[in-house]
Every structure is written in C-alpha cells, then in structure tokens.
Design an enzyme around this catalytic site. Structure first.
Site, mmCIF file in Angstrom:
data_model
loop_
_atom_site.group_PDB
_atom_site.id
_atom_site.type_symbol
_atom_site.label_atom_id
_atom_site.label_comp_id
_atom_site.label_asym_id
_atom_site.label_seq_id
_atom_site.Cartn_x
_atom_site.Cartn_y
_atom_site.Cartn_z
ATOM 1 N N HIS A 72 -5.486 -10.231 -4.613
ATOM 2 C CA HIS A 72 -4.232 -10.651 -3.981
ATOM 3 C C HIS A 72 -3.126 -11.007 -4.965
ATOM 4 C CE1 HIS A 72 -7.130 -10.863 -0.724
ATOM 5 N NE2 HIS A 72 -6.108 -10.717 0.091
ATOM 6 N N ASP B 196 0.818 -1.226 0.000
ATOM 7 C CA ASP B 196 0.000 0.000 0.000
ATOM 8 C C ASP B 196 0.847 1.270 0.000
ATOM 9 O OD1 ASP B 196 -2.056 -1.826 0.295
ATOM 10 O OD2 ASP B 196 -2.148 -1.580 2.474
HETATM 11 O O1 F6P Z 1 -2.290 -4.028 3.327
HETATM 12 C C1 F6P Z 1 -2.131 -4.876 2.228
HETATM 13 C C2 F6P Z 1 -3.461 -5.283 1.665
HETATM 14 O O2 F6P Z 1 -3.234 -6.128 0.552
HETATM 15 C C3 F6P Z 1 -4.384 -4.144 1.285
HETATM 16 O O3 F6P Z 1 -4.044 -3.533 0.073
HETATM 17 C C4 F6P Z 1 -5.717 -4.837 1.276
HETATM 18 O O4 F6P Z 1 -6.753 -3.913 1.526
HETATM 19 C C5 F6P Z 1 -5.590 -5.826 2.417
HETATM 20 O O5 F6P Z 1 -4.198 -6.015 2.633
HETATM 21 C C6 F6P Z 1 -6.238 -7.155 2.159
HETATM 22 O O6 F6P Z 1 -6.131 -7.918 3.325
HETATM 23 P P1 F6P Z 1 -6.418 -9.485 3.411
HETATM 24 O O7 F6P Z 1 -5.180 -10.178 2.932
HETATM 25 O O8 F6P Z 1 -6.702 -9.726 4.843
HETATM 26 O O9 F6P Z 1 -7.575 -9.771 2.511
#
Ligand code: F6P
Length: 365
Positions: free
Chosen positions: A289, A144
């Site tokens: 992801h 981020d």
């Molecule tokens: O902070 C990294 C991040 O990939 C963000 O961009 C996203 O909002 C969040 O983590 C997603 O989290 P999780 O892996 O818990 O779905």
C-alpha cells in the site's frame, strides 16, 4: 434542462493520491464558476446508505491539493445494490438498499452525483443512472490504470514513481550482495505498474498478468546474466502475474467488496523458485500500500484537477451517465457503461513491451 443547484461528490474504492485534488477542483469550479453548492458524501457509497453527508465550502478544500488520501474517506465495500450489514455472519443474504441511498440524495437536494473511483465505483454509479435515472458523472481513479474511457487514470503516475524509486533502491543492494531481488507491485489483473516501473527501473525480468510466464525462462535469463558477469538481477512482478497454466496467488478474500479477491505473495514464490533453480541467493520485497500513499506527483495533481473541473462542466451541461477521461491532450466524456465494459489491460504488441524486450528485458514468456 433543470438548473443545477447542488452537486454531491463521493470517493469510492481503494484510495490513491490525487483524490483531494479532484475534490478541490470540483468545489472551486462549482462555487466560483457556476455558483453551485457542493456536498461531500463520506466513506464512498456507505455515506449514502448511512446519511453521512457534509457541506463542502471553499474553506474546506483550501490546502488539500498536495495531500494524499481523501478528506471524504472511502470504502471498497458497501455496494448499495448488494449490501450486508457490518457484523452479519457469512451466508447472510445481500440486500438492495439503493432506495436508502436515493433518499439521502433527495433529502440533501443533490442534483448530480460525482463519483470518483475505479471500476467498482463506476459500475455502481452506472447502475444508479440506468436503473433509477440518477444523474451521475464519473471521474476515473486508480493506481492500477485499468479503466477504459481514459488514456490514464490519476493515481497511476504517483504509484509508478514510488515503484520506480523502490526498484532503484533495490538495484544497489542487489548489486552489492550479488543477489536476485524480486519486487512485487500492485495492479490487480493489469500489468501497467509492473511494466512501466520495470522499464523505468531497468528490470531484468518483468512478469505481468497479461503474459503468463515460465519460471525456466526467468531462470535462464538470470543464469545468462551471471555468465556474462552480472551477478545480480532485478525481477519486477505484478501481483496478478501467474505461470503458464498456473494460478493467481491470493492473499485474502474481502467479503462484500465488489471484487473480493486480494492478490499478493507471488514475489515469495518466484524468489524461492529462482533461488532453488539457479543457486543464486534471492530476496523479495512486496511494496504493497506504500504505492497508494503520500502526496500526488505533479502529473497526478494536474490530471486530477482537470478531471474535477471537467466533471463539473459535464454536470452543468447535463452529460449524465458519462465519465470524464484524458484522450490525447484533451478531456472528453465517455458513457460509463462503455468505460467499464472491459478492463484496460496491456495488449499483446504493446509498444512498451517491445521496447523492454529490445533493451534485454525478459518477460518469461
Ligand atoms: O485497486 C487498487 C489496489 O491497490 C490494487 O492494486 C490492489 O490489488 C488492491 O487495491 C488492494 O486492495 P485493499 O486496499 O483492499 O488491500
């Protein structure tokens, strides 16, 4: 100053490319330059709570530089100051189990803990430092790019490359089908991935959390392009973007995470509105992801290696409670407290916003 004999290292929060490069640099620097042992704590702070610690020797980190993820595992739950046992029902009280974590540190004779993570991980590290005097050194990680105390976090460059490649791919199919393609990228409450991939990929519209948008303006831009013979448009939207006076689109809530909100879904909303209002067929893609996976870019491998090396140097020099970061071309330390005080967001007047506007990008604002 007490001589340091053993370092502990953990990776916390969402993973990102470059974590293994940090671990490799820490182990190599500690063992080769300082004769200091290293042990790895598994699955972030969960490893401290549940006593999951393993020694890390040179052989353990050989060959991991180009590998995505983290050999130590990670978790974005398990805050030792607000812990809930897995399986405990909703409404159960959080417990402070930081004493258990400290016992693991003591039992394993860890002199300094290196915490590799984003704001959630560093806030916990700072609490251990302030409240319990635990010697910690932070290393800033996150796709981020929303941490202060560094010009850039490692992981961001790889995510930016992945997002830009995706925009390039959507470009050709948008053009062939004369469609509007809306692509949603991550970033939480910061618009860095959307802004920079949008600029690099030639997005016609970029929507970021820092500049609430008006859908009418987005549609005007798309209609203008169509009137000028461009029958397709690319809209890059940050997951945290929201309309003026409107709400964030929340995909789910994750109990026990430092920030329980998981954003996602704004692309569908924007694509549907654009299709309804302009009559131009629209599709959306949520990159998700994919942005966090795979091999780190050369930039991230180098930055992560520099951070790992300097984290060990900072530990040996006793700069506890600080986080390493890139300032210009140098690696410097900043008190963790300062780095996490406010998130790093795209500011009004950011040069990349100006440039994007100058090349015809609409921010819907
Ligand atoms: O902070 C990294 C991040 O990939 C963000 O961009 C996203 O909002 C969040 O983590 C997603 O989290 P999780 O892996 O818990 O779905």
């Amino acid at each position: 100053m007490k001589k340091i004999r053993k370092l502990g290292i953990l990776t916390g929060g969402g993973d990102c490319p470059g974590l293994n490069a940090v671990i490799r640099a820490v182990v190599n620097t500690a063992c080769r330059d300082y004769g200091v042992e290293v042990c790895g704590i598994l699955d972030g702070y969960a490893g401290l709570i549940h006593k999951n610690v393993r020694p890390l020797a040179l052989a353990d980190v050989s060959g991991i530089l180009p590998r995505g993820g983290t050999i130590l595992g990670t978790s974005n739950r398990d805050n030792p100051f607000m812990y809930t046992e897995p399986g405990e029902g909703a409404g159960k009280e959080h417990r402070d189990v930081s004493a258990l974590a400290l016992k693991t540190i003591e039992y394993n004779e860890i002199d300094v803990l290196i915490t590799v993570g984003g704001d959630g991980t560093q806030i916990i590290a700072d609490r251990f430092f302030e409240k319990h005097g635990l010697p910690v050194i932070g290393v800033p990680k996150t796709i981020d790019n929303d941490l202060n105390g560094t010009d850039i976090t490692f992981g961001f460059d790889t995510a930016l490359n992945i997002a830009t490649t995706a925009i390039d791919k959507l470009h050709s199919t948008a053009e062939s089908h004369h469609r509007v393609m809306v692509i949603e990228v991550m970033g939480r409450y910061a618009g860095w991935i959307a802004l920079e991939s949008g600029l690099a990929g030639g997005g016609d519209v970029i929507l970021i959390p820092e500049l609430p948008y008006r859908i009418e303006k987005v549609c005007d831009k798309i209609r203008d392009r169509a009137a000028n013979g461009k029958r397709f448009s690319l809209v890059v939207v940050a997951e945290g973007a929201k309309p003026e006076g409107g709400q964030l689109v929340v995909a789910r809530q994750v109990k026990d995470a430092t920030d329980p909100i998981r954003l996602g879904g704004i692309a569908a909303k924007v694509a549907n509105q654009v299709e309804d209002m302009t009559g131009i067929e629209s599709r959306y893609t949520i990159l998700g992801h994919v942005q966090r996976g795979g091999s780190p870019s050369p930039y991230d491998r180098i930055l992560a290696s520099r951070f790992g090396y300097h984290a060990v140097v900072a530990a040996v020099e006793g700069k506890f409670g600080t986080m390493v970061g890139l300032r210009g071309t140098e690696i410097k330390t900043t008190p963790i407290k300062e780095a996490v005080a406010v998130p790093r967001r795209v500011e009004a007047g950011n040069d990349m916003v100006k440039v994007a506007k100058a090349v015809g990008t609409c921010f819907g604002a």
